[in-house]
Design a protein around this motif. Structure first.
Motif, PDB file in Angstrom:
ATOM      1  N   PHE A 122       0.824  -1.058   0.156  1.00 26.07           N
ATOM      2  CA  PHE A 122       0.322  -0.010  -0.123  1.00 26.07           C
ATOM      3  C   PHE A 122       0.646   1.393   0.039  1.00 26.07           C
ATOM      4  CE2 PHE A 122      -2.100   3.577   1.706  1.00 26.07           C
ATOM      5  CZ  PHE A 122      -3.195   3.166   1.542  1.00 26.07           C
ATOM      6  N   ASP A 123       0.496   2.009  -0.597  1.00 27.07           N
ATOM      7  CA  ASP A 123       0.724   3.410  -0.767  1.00 27.07           C
ATOM      8  C   ASP A 123       1.975   3.440  -1.760  1.00 27.07           C
ATOM      9  OD1 ASP A 123       0.007   6.237  -0.341  1.00 27.07           O
ATOM     10  OD2 ASP A 123       1.642   6.444   1.412  1.00 27.07           O
ATOM     11  N   VAL A 124       2.846   2.641  -2.229  1.00 29.10           N
ATOM     12  CA  VAL A 124       3.690   2.788  -3.382  1.00 29.10           C
ATOM     13  C   VAL A 124       3.840   2.873  -4.973  1.00 29.10           C
ATOM     14  CG1 VAL A 124       5.985   0.884  -3.584  1.00 29.10           C
ATOM     15  CG2 VAL A 124       5.041   1.316  -1.440  1.00 29.10           C
ATOM     16  N   ASP A 132      -2.423   1.269  -8.664  1.00 27.79           N
ATOM     17  CA  ASP A 132      -2.480   2.498  -7.670  1.00 27.79           C
ATOM     18  C   ASP A 132      -1.966   2.635  -6.879  1.00 27.79           C
ATOM     19  OD1 ASP A 132      -3.359   3.307 -10.390  1.00 27.79           O
ATOM     20  OD2 ASP A 132      -6.072   3.211  -8.593  1.00 27.79           O
ATOM     21  N   ALA A 133      -0.941   3.287  -6.088  1.00 26.33           N
ATOM     22  CA  ALA A 133      -0.647   3.601  -4.715  1.00 26.33           C
ATOM     23  C   ALA A 133      -1.563   3.286  -4.065  1.00 26.33           C
ATOM     24  CB  ALA A 133       0.163   5.095  -4.886  1.00 26.33           C
ATOM     25  N   ASP A 134      -2.855   3.847  -3.961  1.00 26.05           N
ATOM     26  CA  ASP A 134      -3.315   2.817  -2.459  1.00 26.05           C
ATOM     27  C   ASP A 134      -3.901   1.465  -3.208  1.00 26.05           C
ATOM     28  OD1 ASP A 134      -5.385   3.692  -4.744  1.00 26.05           O
ATOM     29  OD2 ASP A 134      -6.144   5.126  -3.428  1.00 26.05           O
ATOM     30  N   SER A 135      -3.932   0.805  -3.749  1.00 26.14           N
ATOM     31  CA  SER A 135      -4.042  -0.544  -4.094  1.00 26.14           C
ATOM     32  C   SER A 135      -3.075  -1.528  -4.058  1.00 26.14           C
ATOM     33  CB  SER A 135      -4.470  -1.277  -5.504  1.00 26.14           C
ATOM     34  OG  SER A 135      -5.293  -0.155  -5.651  1.00 26.14           O
ATOM     35  N   GLU A 136      -2.841  -2.655  -3.451  1.00 28.89           N
ATOM     36  CA  GLU A 136      -2.276  -3.514  -3.414  1.00 28.89           C
ATOM     37  C   GLU A 136      -1.886  -4.945  -4.100  1.00 28.89           C
ATOM     38  OE1 GLU A 136      -2.206  -3.975   1.164  1.00 28.89           O
ATOM     39  OE2 GLU A 136      -3.699  -3.410   0.955  1.00 28.89           O
ATOM     40  N   GLY A 137      -0.382  -5.460  -4.468  1.00 27.40           N
ATOM     41  CA  GLY A 137      -0.651  -6.683  -4.015  1.00 27.40           C
ATOM     42  C   GLY A 137       0.249  -6.579  -5.928  1.00 27.40           C
ATOM     43  N   LEU A 138       0.211  -7.659  -6.698  1.00 29.80           N
ATOM     44  CA  LEU A 138       0.679  -8.305  -7.623  1.00 29.80           C
ATOM     45  C   LEU A 138       0.876  -7.931  -8.666  1.00 29.80           C
ATOM     46  CD1 LEU A 138       1.956 -10.700  -8.277  1.00 29.80           C
ATOM     47  CD2 LEU A 138       0.231 -11.996  -9.632  1.00 29.80           C
ATOM     48  N   THR A 168      -0.829  -1.934   6.061  1.00 31.14           N
ATOM     49  CA  THR A 168      -0.342  -0.813   6.996  1.00 31.14           C
ATOM     50  C   THR A 168      -0.426   0.421   6.423  1.00 31.14           C
ATOM     51  OG1 THR A 168       1.044  -2.601   7.838  1.00 31.14           O
ATOM     52  CG2 THR A 168       1.635  -0.292   8.207  1.00 31.14           C
ATOM     53  N   PRO A 169      -0.744   1.301   6.703  1.00 31.41           N
ATOM     54  CA  PRO A 169      -2.209   1.525   8.027  1.00 31.41           C
ATOM     55  C   PRO A 169      -3.135   0.644   7.302  1.00 31.41           C
ATOM     56  CG  PRO A 169      -2.346   3.421   6.233  1.00 31.41           C
ATOM     57  CD  PRO A 169      -1.023   2.205   5.689  1.00 31.41           C
ATOM     58  N   PRO A 170      -3.714   0.121   8.776  1.00 33.81           N
ATOM     59  CA  PRO A 170      -4.739  -0.443   8.890  1.00 33.81           C
ATOM     60  C   PRO A 170      -6.659   0.121   8.716  1.00 33.81           C
ATOM     61  CG  PRO A 170      -4.010  -0.487  11.588  1.00 33.81           C
ATOM     62  CD  PRO A 170      -3.327   0.831  10.794  1.00 33.81           C
ATOM     63  N   VAL A 171      -6.886  -0.453   7.852  1.00 28.40           N
ATOM     64  CA  VAL A 171      -8.728   0.319   6.865  1.00 28.40           C
ATOM     65  C   VAL A 171      -9.063   0.671   8.133  1.00 28.40           C
ATOM     66  CG1 VAL A 171     -10.263  -0.593   5.347  1.00 28.40           C
ATOM     67  CG2 VAL A 171      -8.172  -1.246   4.634  1.00 28.40           C
ATOM     68  N   PRO A 199     -18.282   1.022  -1.927  1.00 25.72           N
ATOM     69  CA  PRO A 199     -17.229   1.790  -1.444  1.00 25.72           C
ATOM     70  C   PRO A 199     -16.909   1.208  -0.827  1.00 25.72           C
ATOM     71  CG  PRO A 199     -18.770   3.233  -0.231  1.00 25.72           C
ATOM     72  CD  PRO A 199     -20.024   1.702  -0.696  1.00 25.72           C
ATOM     73  N   THR A 200     -15.176   1.002  -2.207  1.00 27.67           N
ATOM     74  CA  THR A 200     -13.928   0.283  -1.587  1.00 27.67           C
ATOM     75  C   THR A 200     -13.441   0.950  -0.820  1.00 27.67           C
ATOM     76  OG1 THR A 200     -13.386  -0.621  -4.075  1.00 27.67           O
ATOM     77  CG2 THR A 200     -11.608  -0.016  -2.865  1.00 27.67           C
ATOM     78  N   LEU A 201     -12.716  -0.478   0.039  1.00 22.70           N
ATOM     79  CA  LEU A 201     -12.303   0.368   1.445  1.00 22.70           C
ATOM     80  C   LEU A 201     -10.188  -0.151   1.546  1.00 22.70           C
ATOM     81  CD1 LEU A 201     -14.340  -0.283   4.268  1.00 22.70           C
ATOM     82  CD2 LEU A 201     -14.024   1.414   3.526  1.00 22.70           C
ATOM     83  N   ARG A 202     -10.524  -1.063   1.058  1.00 20.56           N
ATOM     84  CA  ARG A 202      -9.117  -1.200   0.712  1.00 20.56           C
ATOM     85  C   ARG A 202      -9.449  -2.716  -0.745  1.00 20.56           C
ATOM     86  NH1 ARG A 202      -5.820  -6.572   4.146  1.00 20.56           N
ATOM     87  NH2 ARG A 202      -3.956  -5.972   3.650  1.00 20.56           N
ATOM     88  N   LEU A 203      -7.773  -2.880  -1.568  1.00 15.83           N
ATOM     89  CA  LEU A 203      -8.101  -3.111  -2.788  1.00 15.83           C
ATOM     90  C   LEU A 203      -6.733  -4.255  -3.499  1.00 15.83           C
ATOM     91  CD1 LEU A 203      -9.183  -3.875  -5.588  1.00 15.83           C
ATOM     92  CD2 LEU A 203      -8.471  -1.790  -6.705  1.00 15.83           C
ATOM     93  N   ILE A 204      -6.989  -5.069  -3.244  1.00 22.05           N
ATOM     94  CA  ILE A 204      -5.934  -5.802  -3.534  1.00 22.05           C
ATOM     95  C   ILE A 204      -6.002  -7.427  -4.869  1.00 22.05           C
ATOM     96  CG2 ILE A 204      -4.334  -8.317  -2.829  1.00 22.05           C
ATOM     97  CD1 ILE A 204      -6.568  -6.325  -0.316  1.00 22.05           C
TER      98      ILE A 204
END
Length: 181
Positions: A10-12, A41-47, A116-119, A152-157
């Motif tokens: 997240f945030d990278v 996107d920076a606020d998304s995580e994952g592969l 990190t940080p938590p939702v 609404p999306t809170l976390r996206l992986i």
């Protein structure tokens, strides 16, 4: 030819060039000549897949090749059957109409790492998890789709691209692995 699987935290920023306020891929990968095959996107995580081969990069990222991408999405609220049906069908998002996709309500995957940080957590508003599988990938598409149906999306992986998956190639955020193809 190299193919790297990277679990983007997240945030990278999904770029190697420096960013004024956020870490980039260069903070995690010191492998000359590789480039991301698509973005996250920076606020998304994952592969994220990275390669040093232009043809492979094109075959992974270009929409003509329709590589299925799986997203695990924590949303605010509880999906109704009608909301899930709307997600599965084309949605007019103003600047484009989405292609049909797979969308289903799931339990939070056991293998998922904490963010990190938590939702943010709100006592009065439940959250739910969706699995959405797309064969396209426009800018902020999943977030816009879930918002359009009132979730609404809170976390996206992003958990998989084509045959490559974080479930079968377990990597914690910031970890990477070279694979043979």
């Amino acid at each position: 030819m190299k193919l790297i699987l990277f679990n983007k935290p997240f945030d990278v920023m999904c770029q190697f060039s420096a960013h004024p306020s956020r870490p980039t891929l260069a903070n995690y990968l010191d492998i000359p000549g590789i480039y991301p095959a698509g973005r996250l996107d920076a606020d998304s995580e994952g592969l994220v897949l990275l390669t040093d081969d232009g043809k492979l990069q094109h075959s992974i990222s270009h929409p003509d090749h329709k590589q299925a991408k799986t997203y695990l999405v924590q949303v605010e609220g509880t999906p109704t059957p009608a909301a899930l049906e709307k997600l599965r069908n084309p949605i007019d998002l103003g600047d484009f109409i989405t292609q049909p996709c797979i969308a289903r309500h799931i339990q939070e995957p056991q293998w998922l790492w904490p963010r990190t940080p938590p939702v943010r957590h709100r006592e009065a508003i439940p959250t739910s998890w969706l699995c959405i599988i797309l064969s396209e990938g426009k800018n902020r598409q999943v977030r816009r789709m879930t918002a359009a149906v009132g979730l609404p999306t809170l976390r996206l992986i992003r958990s998989s691209i084509g045959n490559f998956s974080l479930e079968t190639h377990p990597l914690l955020p910031g970890e990477w692995q070279e694979v043979r193809i």
